[in-house]
Design a protein around this motif. Structure first.
Motif, PDB file in Angstrom:
ATOM      1  N   CYS A  20      15.425 -25.986   9.966  1.00  0.00           N
ATOM      2  CA  CYS A  20      16.506 -25.109  10.418  1.00  0.00           C
ATOM      3  C   CYS A  20      16.753 -23.987   9.407  1.00  0.00           C
ATOM      4  O   CYS A  20      16.822 -24.234   8.207  1.00  0.00           O
ATOM      5  CB  CYS A  20      17.775 -25.918  10.620  1.00  0.00           C
ATOM      6  SG  CYS A  20      19.200 -24.887  11.007  1.00  0.00           S
ATOM      7  N   CYS A  23      20.549 -24.937   7.897  1.00  0.00           N
ATOM      8  CA  CYS A  23      20.878 -26.172   7.179  1.00  0.00           C
ATOM      9  C   CYS A  23      19.655 -26.931   6.667  1.00  0.00           C
ATOM     10  O   CYS A  23      19.790 -27.907   5.943  1.00  0.00           O
ATOM     11  CB  CYS A  23      21.737 -27.084   8.054  1.00  0.00           C
ATOM     12  SG  CYS A  23      20.799 -27.929   9.336  1.00  0.00           S
ATOM     13  N   CYS A  63      19.226 -26.736  16.575  1.00  0.00           N
ATOM     14  CA  CYS A  63      19.436 -27.694  15.490  1.00  0.00           C
ATOM     15  C   CYS A  63      20.684 -28.529  15.789  1.00  0.00           C
ATOM     16  O   CYS A  63      21.794 -28.005  15.778  1.00  0.00           O
ATOM     17  CB  CYS A  63      19.616 -26.972  14.151  1.00  0.00           C
ATOM     18  SG  CYS A  63      20.064 -28.099  12.817  1.00  0.00           S
ATOM     19  N   CYS A  66      23.606 -28.399  12.607  1.00  0.00           N
ATOM     20  CA  CYS A  66      24.533 -27.272  12.396  1.00  0.00           C
ATOM     21  C   CYS A  66      24.769 -26.473  13.671  1.00  0.00           C
ATOM     22  O   CYS A  66      25.523 -25.517  13.674  1.00  0.00           O
ATOM     23  CB  CYS A  66      24.029 -26.367  11.277  1.00  0.00           C
ATOM     24  SG  CYS A  66      22.603 -25.362  11.741  1.00  0.00           S
TER      25      CYS A  66
HETATM   26 ZN   LIG Z   1      20.711 -26.551  11.209  1.00  0.00          ZN
END
Ligand SMILES: [Zn+2]
Length: 422
Positions: A20, A23, A63, A66
């Protein structure tokens, strides 16, 4: 154009996203895939025989940690943003009004004083900063492309640089700390997003505001804007995912609101923790996002609606072509390239695409096609029966303008549901 070919062969530094972008999680879930798209800035001259050209996969990843929705491939920025990048922001009324309103909001909500320095990251032709300069602020733009020259010509000091921690430090040495740093329509585009935030923090005053404007994921999903999926747009933010990103850098969101730019955008103001009062808008928007249900389900619906929209556009055009009518495209923004390539509109369907006089796209083919981009005046001479608006999100602004200039045919709005407007 041979130059661009060399650039592609010489760089090839695209990166497949396996973690990601915000994150770092490896658990990314694939969603809508709109195909392999040509780079939007490599437009071949009309008449040139088709060359070999690269194509980059354009698919969304979600994702779950997050909540960021992001592109699955990061194309080398030297390919996407060559120094002669033709995009300039000072073109639509909606953008002008939005930046004017941003300046007013800073004065009223955050008590920005005329002496306070305003820095704009990715300042393009200086449209945003011109509003602050007119209100008496010292301003500084940071812009790596040729668009910065246009800004300097109109008297807006502009550093020719990519925004990095180093660029932020030299800006601070030159001009001191900024009370406001804006990043409008570039915060979703820059690959090393954490470096942008780190740079902003180097330059930002203790109680300064970091204000970003980006395409907003929610209207994108609601109005089936699959055409905004292209390689410049690396990330598609919700307030939830943006807050996650900013909090990683000890910033907190103090205000958020929806704005009309680019068919639905989000303005997010952040400050160092505890330095500014948090407006009720933040909680309201986060709650509204949560109330929509799981992102996985929203993305599944988006995918279904996108496919349906494509098939509906085909059905609509099939009837028009069967009747022997002509269809012209209006406008060749990046989103036109995604739409045309995803839905397969070719030079047998579109006569040509029109751009206003002075556009650097005139005299070239729309990416991935043999549809020529020509001057807008042809629309009024030829009077094709239909005009398909690629900038359908500003149709309300465009249609009366084209009528006023003398266009008599019908309009096709390709999204959210393809339809004809007489
Ligand atoms: Zn993420």
């Amino acid at each position: 154009m041979t130059q661009s070919l060399k650039a592609v062969a010489g760089t090839g530094g695209s990166v497949i996203v396996t973690r990601c972008q915000v994150c770092g999680s490896r658990k990314l879930q694939p969603s809508l895939f709109v195909g392999y798209l040509p780079p939007v800035n490599q437009m071949r001259p009309i008449g040139q025989q088709p060359h070999e050209q690269p194509a980059y996969p354009a698919g969304l990843l979600h994702c779950p940690r997050c909540q960021l929705v992001q592109l699955g491939l990061i194309v080398d920025s030297r390919i996407l943003f060559p120094p002669d990048y033709p995009y300039t922001s000072g073109t639509t009324r909606v953008l002008h009004e939005n930046f004017q309103e941003l300046q007013q909001e800073c004065a009223e909500l955050w008590q920005l004083k005329p002496k306070d320095l305003v820095v704009d990251i990715g300042s393009n032709d200086g449209t945003l900063l011109s509003k602050f300069q007119a209100a008496g602020h010292p301003v500084l733009g940071i812009e790596p492309t040729d668009a910065g020259k246009l800004a300097r010509e109109r008297g807006i000091p502009t550093l020719a640089a990519y925004f990095t921690v180093k660029a932020a430090e030299s800006a601070r040495k030159m001009r001191g700390r900024a009370k406001v740093i804006t990043a409008a329509n570039c915060f979703a585009h820059i690959e090393k997003i954490h470096d942008v935030v780190k740079g902003a923090l180097k330059l930002l005053d203790k109680d300064g505001l970091f204000i970003t404007e980006s395409h907003y994921l929610m209207p994108l999903l609601d109005t089936v804007q699959y055409d905004t999926i292209y390689h410049e747009h690396l990330r598609y933010y919700s307030l939830t995912s943006l807050s996650y990103l900013l909090e990683l850098h000890d910033l907190e969101v103090v205000h958020a609101k929806e704005i009309p730019s680019h068919g639905g955008s989000i303005r997010v103001c952040a400050a160092r923790k505890g330095m500014r009062p948090i407006q009720p808008s933040v909680r309201q928007m986060l709650d509204a996002e949560a109330a929509r249900g799981p992102m996985t389900e929203q993305l599944a619906t988006f995918k279904q609606r996108t496919v349906r929209s494509k098939l509906q556009l085909h059905a609509l055009l099939a009837g028009i072509k069967a009747a022997g009518h002509r269809v012209a495209g209006v406008g060749a923004p990046s989103r036109a390239s995604t739409l045309v390539n995803y839905t397969g509109l070719d030079d047998g369907i579109l006569e040509y695409v029109l751009e206003v006089k002075g556009s650097r796209k005139i005299g070239r083919y729309l990416p991935g096609t043999l549809v020529p981009v020509i001057e807008e005046s042809r629309l009024f001479e030829d009077q094709p029966e239909y005009a398909l608006l690629f900038s359908w999100h500003i149709a309300a602004e465009l249609m009366p303008k084209l009528r006023q200039k003398g266009y008599q045919g019908k309009f096709i709005l390709p999204l959210p549901e393809p339809r004809i407007v007489e």
